[in-house]
Motif scaffolding. Structure first.
Motif, mmCIF file in Angstrom:
data_model
loop_
_atom_site.group_PDB
_atom_site.id
_atom_site.type_symbol
_atom_site.label_atom_id
_atom_site.label_comp_id
_atom_site.label_asym_id
_atom_site.label_seq_id
_atom_site.Cartn_x
_atom_site.Cartn_y
_atom_site.Cartn_z
ATOM 1 N N ILE A 118 -2.903 7.764 14.715
ATOM 2 C CA ILE A 118 -3.540 7.613 15.421
ATOM 3 C C ILE A 118 -2.429 6.514 16.760
ATOM 4 O O ILE A 118 -2.711 6.916 17.749
ATOM 5 C CB ILE A 118 -4.946 7.389 15.619
ATOM 6 N N ASN A 119 -2.141 5.529 15.971
ATOM 7 C CA ASN A 119 -1.605 4.760 16.998
ATOM 8 C C ASN A 119 -0.249 5.233 17.602
ATOM 9 O O ASN A 119 0.276 4.670 18.602
ATOM 10 C CB ASN A 119 -1.125 3.458 16.243
ATOM 11 N N LEU A 120 0.671 5.990 16.759
ATOM 12 C CA LEU A 120 1.848 6.800 17.071
ATOM 13 C C LEU A 120 1.288 7.694 18.260
ATOM 14 O O LEU A 120 2.171 7.780 19.465
ATOM 15 C CB LEU A 120 2.386 7.349 16.043
ATOM 16 N N PHE A 178 -10.056 3.484 2.305
ATOM 17 C CA PHE A 178 -9.518 2.506 2.614
ATOM 18 C C PHE A 178 -7.947 2.904 2.943
ATOM 19 O O PHE A 178 -7.370 2.615 3.842
ATOM 20 C CB PHE A 178 -9.563 1.365 1.895
ATOM 21 N N LEU A 179 -7.328 3.381 1.845
ATOM 22 C CA LEU A 179 -6.049 3.929 2.059
ATOM 23 C C LEU A 179 -5.740 5.122 2.761
ATOM 24 O O LEU A 179 -4.667 4.877 3.667
ATOM 25 C CB LEU A 179 -5.432 4.250 0.297
ATOM 26 N N VAL A 190 -2.720 6.450 6.713
ATOM 27 C CA VAL A 190 -2.799 7.861 7.415
ATOM 28 C C VAL A 190 -3.388 7.791 8.810
ATOM 29 O O VAL A 190 -2.574 7.984 9.531
ATOM 30 C CB VAL A 190 -3.593 8.935 6.550
ATOM 31 N N GLU A 191 -4.402 7.342 8.928
ATOM 32 C CA GLU A 191 -5.248 7.202 10.202
ATOM 33 C C GLU A 191 -4.645 6.196 11.268
ATOM 34 O O GLU A 191 -4.320 6.832 12.314
ATOM 35 C CB GLU A 191 -6.801 7.125 10.065
ATOM 36 N N TYR A 236 0.676 -1.149 -0.057
ATOM 37 C CA TYR A 236 -0.031 -0.138 0.082
ATOM 38 C C TYR A 236 0.880 1.300 -0.052
ATOM 39 O O TYR A 236 0.410 2.180 -0.487
ATOM 40 C CB TYR A 236 -0.966 0.234 1.050
ATOM 41 N N PHE A 237 1.981 1.275 0.582
ATOM 42 C CA PHE A 237 2.755 2.256 0.825
ATOM 43 C C PHE A 237 3.132 3.064 -0.784
ATOM 44 O O PHE A 237 3.510 3.953 -0.882
ATOM 45 C CB PHE A 237 4.210 1.947 1.239
ATOM 46 N N ALA A 238 3.477 2.182 -2.031
ATOM 47 C CA ALA A 238 3.521 2.565 -3.161
ATOM 48 C C ALA A 238 2.207 3.667 -3.422
ATOM 49 O O ALA A 238 2.472 4.157 -4.475
ATOM 50 C CB ALA A 238 3.651 1.463 -4.007
#
Length: 144
Positions: A94-96, A83-84, A89-90, A69-71
């Protein structure tokens, strides 16, 4: 490598969530029952939750940069695709923030001496971190 890392990140998430839940419930129990903060039990539960969370975020960061997905960042349109946006992003952002709050709670609990304050810091910061993590889990990928 990606599929193995993805599987590890997914299964480690269960252990992390369980440890965070145990730490929050333990801190709430200690706070409301006015127990003394025990270095053998309470300290270790909080520490293990912190360690599990940090391992999970490291696995997630490695997975993020090795993900197919990073590409999508190169192709553009990440913010237009729900979804992407969730995956790229989210979820990571948010987890960081959640891990940063958990780490702040750990640091704040070490600076106070009163047991009630220790339990309050852990319950508050770990609890907010747990809620944030639960809000941004891509459940559709978990149950695929």
């Amino acid at each position: 490598m990606y599929s193995t890392l993805n599987l590890l990140h997914s299964y480690w998430a269960y252990f992390t969530l369980i440890m965070l839940l145990v730490a929050v419930l333990n801190a709430l129990n200690g706070y409301f029952s006015k127990n003394e903060f025990s270095m053998s039990k309470d300290f270790r539960i909080s520490l293990f939750a912190l360690i599990f969370t940090h391992i999970q975020i490291l696995l997630g960061l490695i997975l993020y940069f090795t993900s197919p997905y990073f590409a999508s960042w190169q192709a553009g349109g990440v913010m237009g695709d729900s979804f992407l946006r969730l995956v790229l992003v989210e979820h990571p952002f948010i987890n960081l923030i959640a891990v940063a709050l958990i780490t702040i709670g750990w640091s704040k609990h070490k600076k106070v001496t009163a047991s009630k304050s220790k339990f309050k810091n852990i319950a508050l910061f770990y609890g907010i971190g747990l809620v944030l993590i639960l809000l941004r889990i891509p459940y559709m990928l978990w149950f695929d």
